[in-house]
Design a protein around this motif. Structure first.
Motif, PDB file in Angstrom:
ATOM      1  N   MET A 193       0.815  -1.211   0.000  1.00  0.00           N
ATOM      2  CA  MET A 193       0.000   0.000   0.000  1.00  0.00           C
ATOM      3  C   MET A 193       0.849   1.261   0.000  1.00  0.00           C
ATOM      4  O   MET A 193       0.321   2.373  -0.078  1.00  0.00           O
ATOM      5  CB  MET A 193      -0.913   0.010   1.239  1.00  0.00           C
ATOM      6  N   ARG A 229      -5.513   2.296   8.655  1.00  0.00           N
ATOM      7  CA  ARG A 229      -5.789   2.086   7.228  1.00  0.00           C
ATOM      8  C   ARG A 229      -5.250   0.732   6.750  1.00  0.00           C
ATOM      9  O   ARG A 229      -5.915  -0.005   6.020  1.00  0.00           O
ATOM     10  CB  ARG A 229      -5.166   3.204   6.390  1.00  0.00           C
ATOM     11  N   ALA A 288      -7.367  -2.649   5.425  1.00  0.00           N
ATOM     12  CA  ALA A 288      -7.101  -3.320   4.148  1.00  0.00           C
ATOM     13  C   ALA A 288      -6.653  -4.762   4.361  1.00  0.00           C
ATOM     14  O   ALA A 288      -7.009  -5.660   3.599  1.00  0.00           O
ATOM     15  CB  ALA A 288      -6.029  -2.550   3.372  1.00  0.00           C
ATOM     16  N   SER A 294      -7.115  -7.893   0.360  1.00  0.00           N
ATOM     17  CA  SER A 294      -6.543  -7.770   1.690  1.00  0.00           C
ATOM     18  C   SER A 294      -5.199  -8.478   1.787  1.00  0.00           C
ATOM     19  O   SER A 294      -4.155  -7.865   1.727  1.00  0.00           O
ATOM     20  CB  SER A 294      -7.524  -8.312   2.728  1.00  0.00           C
TER      21      SER A 294
END
Length: 437
Positions: free
Chosen positions: A35, A63, A67, A98
């Protein structure tokens, strides 16, 4: 186990999943890397989260957690519920982006690296099997280079280099020292290419120089020539084409004949192309083609060497890039098309087909065939953001620049293609800072 025995949904997911707490933390950090977030997770911190004792969790940590586990952070810290089979098997809270297979593999690789490095650190002597494993690992990494995202390659090449350093500190045997210097040099070479792919030019140059130094220490002429060529390639991408030519000139006379010299000459052709010298491009490519005709591939630096390789497909693609740069669209289309057609017969020659497809699109545009240019990009759009190296996005930038030329600036289709390229490049993973290596 009944859900009532868990304090939070997160505790339930972790305990009923397939990983240990330590493995979960490693996988979480891999997800953060994917990410491009700066977030870490220690077993102690995870244990607090599992109890619902969060305090002031940073927004970035929340965050990544959302995810990674597929639920809002407040839901993870709330009451447990009946897990689905997917949740129970994967350790995640929902399918999709994920924790994918790549994350699982990366976590396993990280664990293996930690074990190997620790074993190397505590060992009293250097085992020849460990050196053999490193040699096999660097070759495997070179061969599989194009299939992995740059940040994963960074981790693996750095691991190989660091273990080589550890073992060098433990041996005084000349044969082992020579083998380990070669591994370290090859790993630095791959780190140079990774930095190049991430557009971190200073880091790329430093790693290439390091690779060359190790090669000089042990008299590995192939690695030395490869490193010098990589320095020239980096210089050319930095718009230092005259320096690139000087680097080639200083090494070509001592380079091994065949693929090593062919690669130097092909890079030289691209540098002359950037300087607008089609006559010199033609001569450099002629010399490069002569070397390829008499090439005898060795194990690492020939057609079986992956990122170190210089097979017929990569050779033709590089020639096509040089011809494209000096505006010879039709000839460039021919050479690049040849390169793409050679890929099935040259699987380990080092060519990244996507780069050739972008060059083909640009060559078709130079030749005046917009629709053919668009068709050439079909397979490029599907490249995951984490795999969009500088060699691809840089070419896409150049293609976009051609689309603002006189022939295309008023075309709605060209405007749409430029916008699509802009989005494609904006998503590229290498836009972020390169970790130190």
């Amino acid at each position: 186990m009944a859900t009532a025995q868990y304090r939070t949904l997160l505790e339930q997911i972790v305990h009923e999943g397939p990983w240990t707490v330590e493995e979960t933390c490693r996988a979480y950090e891999v997800r953060a890397q994917q990410m491009h977030e700066s977030a870490t997770l220690s077993p102690r911190q995870l244990a607090r989260w599992m109890r619902g004792d969060v305090g002031q969790a940073r927004p970035v940590a929340q965050r990544v957690a959302e995810a990674f586990w597929g639920h809002r952070f407040e839901v993870l810290l709330g009451s447990p519920h009946e897990l689905s089979e997917f949740e129970r098997h994967s350790g995640t809270a929902a399918p999709g982006p994920s924790v994918d297979v790549e994350s699982l593999e990366a976590a396993a690789v990280m664990a293996a690296h930690e074990s190997f490095e620790h074993a190397a650190r505590i060992a009293g002597t250097v085992d020849s099997d460990d050196i053999s494993l490193l040699q096999e690992s660097v070759l495997e990494l070179a061969r599989g280079y194009q299939t992995k995202p740059p940040l994963q390659l960074l981790t693996e090449a750095r691991h190989i280099r660091n273990v080589a350093y550890l073992l060098l500190d433990k041996t005084r045997r000349p044969a082992q020292t020579s083998e380990l210097y070669q591994v370290a040099g090859q790993a630095c070479g791959l780190l140079s290419v990774v930095a190049f792919d991430l557009a971190r030019w200073d880091a790329a140059e430093e790693q290439a120089r390091s690779a060359r130094t190790y090669a000089e220490l042990i008299g590995d002429a192939d690695l030395e020539t490869w490193s010098r060529g990589t320095q020239a390639l980096i210089a050319n991408w930095r718009r230092q084409s005259r320096r690139a030519i000087d680097l080639i000139a200083s090494s070509v006379d001592d380079a091994p004949a065949g693929v090593s010299t062919a690669r130097l000459r092909a890079i030289e052709a691209r540098a002359w192309a950037e300087l607008g010298r089609p006559d010199q491009v033609k001569e450099s490519l002629r010399l490069a083609d002569v070397e390829m005709e008499q090439a005898r591939y060795n194990e690492l630096y020939g057609a079986s060497g992956g990122e170190f390789g210089w097979g017929p497909s990569r050779h033709a693609a590089c020639a096509g890039t040089a011809l494209l740069t000096v505006g010879q669209g039709e000839t460039a289309v021919t050479r690049i098309s040849d390169a793409i057609s050679l890929v099935p017969e040259d699987p380990l020659g080092g060519l990244a087909p996507a780069r050739a497809q972008v060059d083909l699109a640009a060559a078709e545009l130079v030749a005046g065939r917009f629709d053919a240019s668009v068709d050439a990009l079909d397979s490029v759009w599907t490249i995951p953001a984490s795999h969009r190296r500088r060699g691809i996005t840089g070419r896409m930038d150049q293609l976009a620049h051609r689309l603002v030329g006189r022939d295309w600036r008023d075309s709605p289709q060209a405007v749409e293609l430029r916008d699509q390229i802009e989005v494609f490049n904006a998503e590229a993973a290498f836009r972020l800072a390169l970790p130190s290596a």
